[in-house]
Design a protein around this motif. Structure first.
Motif, PDB file in Angstrom:
ATOM      1  N   VAL A 283      11.920  -2.490  12.927  1.00 56.27           N
ATOM      2  CA  VAL A 283      11.319  -1.660  11.873  1.00 56.27           C
ATOM      3  C   VAL A 283      12.417  -0.986  11.060  1.00 56.27           C
ATOM      4  O   VAL A 283      13.546  -0.808  11.528  1.00 56.27           O
ATOM      5  N   ASP A 284      12.054  -0.586   9.832  1.00 59.55           N
ATOM      6  CA  ASP A 284      12.966   0.174   8.989  1.00 59.55           C
ATOM      7  C   ASP A 284      12.645   1.659   9.104  1.00 59.55           C
ATOM      8  O   ASP A 284      11.879   2.081   9.982  1.00 59.55           O
ATOM      9  N   LYS A 285      13.199   2.474   8.221  1.00 60.07           N
ATOM     10  CA  LYS A 285      13.009   3.922   8.310  1.00 60.07           C
ATOM     11  C   LYS A 285      11.576   4.354   8.028  1.00 60.07           C
ATOM     12  O   LYS A 285      11.204   5.495   8.297  1.00 60.07           O
ATOM     13  N   GLU A 341       1.025   2.588  -3.953  1.00 61.32           N
ATOM     14  CA  GLU A 341       2.211   3.431  -4.007  1.00 61.32           C
ATOM     15  C   GLU A 341       3.246   2.911  -3.011  1.00 61.32           C
ATOM     16  O   GLU A 341       2.914   2.184  -2.069  1.00 61.32           O
ATOM     17  N   GLN A 342       4.483   3.285  -3.196  1.00 63.79           N
ATOM     18  CA  GLN A 342       5.531   2.904  -2.259  1.00 63.79           C
ATOM     19  C   GLN A 342       5.570   3.888  -1.088  1.00 63.79           C
ATOM     20  O   GLN A 342       5.359   5.095  -1.272  1.00 63.79           O
ATOM     21  N   PRO A 343       5.842   3.402   0.126  1.00 61.94           N
ATOM     22  CA  PRO A 343       5.894   4.311   1.280  1.00 61.94           C
ATOM     23  C   PRO A 343       7.095   5.241   1.198  1.00 61.94           C
ATOM     24  O   PRO A 343       8.194   4.828   0.817  1.00 61.94           O
ATOM     25  N   THR A 344       6.879   6.500   1.542  1.00 61.58           N
ATOM     26  CA  THR A 344       7.953   7.504   1.452  1.00 61.58           C
ATOM     27  C   THR A 344       8.148   8.285   2.745  1.00 61.58           C
ATOM     28  O   THR A 344       9.103   9.061   2.852  1.00 61.58           O
ATOM     29  N   ASN A 345       7.276   8.094   3.724  1.00 64.49           N
ATOM     30  CA  ASN A 345       7.293   8.942   4.910  1.00 64.49           C
ATOM     31  C   ASN A 345       8.191   8.370   6.005  1.00 64.49           C
ATOM     32  O   ASN A 345       8.167   7.169   6.277  1.00 64.49           O
ATOM     33  N   GLU A 346       8.966   9.262   6.629  1.00 65.47           N
ATOM     34  CA  GLU A 346       9.870   8.859   7.698  1.00 65.47           C
ATOM     35  C   GLU A 346       9.626   9.723   8.935  1.00 65.47           C
ATOM     36  O   GLU A 346       9.345  10.917   8.819  1.00 65.47           O
TER      37      GLU A 346
END
Length: 428
Positions: A283-285, A341-346
């Motif tokens: 997975v990424d951030k 929308e683009q994901p922004t949550n980490e």
């Protein structure tokens, strides 16, 4: 309308299903797939193994609770994920199509990697509630005819807290039964030192845990590689700092519990771009798989590289606080994607743990999990045991009522505040 499938019915999977319902659109639907019909509160398994809890105390029927909160349930389990087809092949031979997939399966327990390890071999397990039930049967028989105990975690293990917990809980139970004097106990771990925990230690976990073990007359072997386990003896090689054999140990026992190494479940292994060689999800951030961007991973099933090279391989733990943080980020990111929308949550990737010792315990906080840290704190006392009991009740309630609040974060941080206040009162 989008269909989101969640694989796994544990802390990560059920929490994610609930948070997805709050984050997605009204027309979207969520299905949770598990190979077990119940949720189990895994942190309480050590108590089950000594009969301080029953299985029914820490499990919840998923088929009853999930539909009540708008989540469909499928108990067939997953036999194979086909990410290139947006499809999960189920254990009953059918398939389930998805628009988004969240993998929260937890690990497969790699008992087979060491001869004689595990419930089908010569050691017990507390990684699964049914294993803990079996262990309790062995424990009761052991207490009628006590002898040496070998407990700990083998090479490649990535969850050390429960091994320490179970050693101390066994000690507490034996003292209650007035037979502790008949039971020599040895703790065996792949960690380079007591209290390393796979994260280089947190606060003074080395000092606190060594002190707790000395006080309880528990001997230990670190940098330990378990070679094989016979019905009444564990064969362990202790290595030096260069990983070369230093001392061979033959440790007799009448009861043994050793945590195994983890790997990804068979349904995830050998899928290029989805999982690493051990079968853990990449997975990424944003908790998103780089190859298959509609696939997310949370919890113990995701790939996290070791913190550092150690003489004997140790894995990295994923604690409940960290899992809950991954869950929130994943649910919010899928909600964003559904709205173009683009994901922004980490996720925050902080480690917070309450290690119960039966009548006391150790709490530790690492923010972030890997050093250098902004918060690096540990403490001990009876308050930790009380906190663990309270948190068990909090989290089981969350599952029953379908709550989306971060119960782990809220409950644990409140209890840790109590611990910090006591530290100041005691030590200035």
């Amino acid at each position: 309308m989008a269909h989101i499938v969640v694989l796994g019915g544990g802390i990560g999977g059920v929490s994610c299903a609930y948070e997805l319902k709050a984050a997605i659109r009204a027309e979207d639907r969520v299905t949770l797939v598990s190979n077990k019909p119940f949720f189990q509160f895994t942190p309480s398994n050590p108590w089950v193994a000594v009969n301080w809890r029953k299985k029914n105390d820490i499990t919840i029927d998923l088929n009853e609770v999930l539909p009540r909160h708008g989540v469909a349930f499928n108990g067939a389990g997953a036999s194979r994920v086909h990410p290139q087809e947006n499809r999960v092949e189920l254990g009953d031979g059918t398939s389930l199509a998805y628009d988004y997939l969240v993998i929260a399966t937890g690990p497969e327990l790699a008992f087979d990697e060491i001869e004689g390890l595990g419930p089908n071999g010569n050691t017990q397990s507390i990684c699964d509630v049914d294993h803990a039930v079996t262990a309790n049967g062995r424990w009761e028989a052991f207490c009628k005819d006590p002898g040496p105990i070998v407990v700990g975690a083998v090479q490649g293990a990535s969850c050390y807290g429960p091994a320490y917990e179970f050693a101390m809980i066994m000690d507490a139970d034996l003292r209650q039964r007035r037979i502790r004097d008949k039971v020599p106990m040895t703790f065996v771990t792949a960690e380079p030192y007591i209290g390393h925990l796979g994260v280089g230690g947190i606060g003074d976990t080395k000092g606190l845990l060594e002190s707790a073990m000395r006080q309880r007359h528990i001997k230990w072997v670190t940098n330990a590689k378990v070679d094989k386990v016979e019905p009444d003896k564990a064969f362990v090689t202790e290595v030096d700092d260069d990983g070369k054999p230093k001392k061979a140990h033959e440790l007799p026992f009448k009861f043994s519990m050793m945590l195994p190494a983890f790997r990804g479940i068979a349904a995830l292994r050998n899928i290029e771009g989805l999982s690493n060689p051990r079968g853990f999800v990449i997975v990424d951030k944003h908790q998103r798989n780089p190859r298959y961007p509609n696939v997310f991973g949370v919890g113990v099933c995701i790939a996290i590289p070791p913190l550092e090279q150690t003489p004997v391989p140790v894995g990295v733990p994923k604690t409940g606080f960290m899992i809950e943080s991954m869950v929130t980020a994943t649910a919010l990111n899928i909600g964003q994607l559904l709205r173009n929308e683009q994901p922004t949550n980490e996720a925050t990737w902080n480690a917070i743990c309450l290690a119960d010792f039966g009548d006391s315990g150790v709490a530790f906080v690492a923010m972030p999990q890997n050093p250098p840290r902004n918060v690096n704190w540990s403490s001990s006392g009876r308050w930790v045991h009380v906190a663990k009991i309270a948190f068990e009740k909090y989290f089981l309630r969350k599952i029953r009522i379908g709550a989306t609040e971060p119960y782990y974060e809220r409950a644990v941080m409140r209890l840790l505040d109590i611990g910090k206040v006591r530290d100041v009162a005691q030590h200035g």
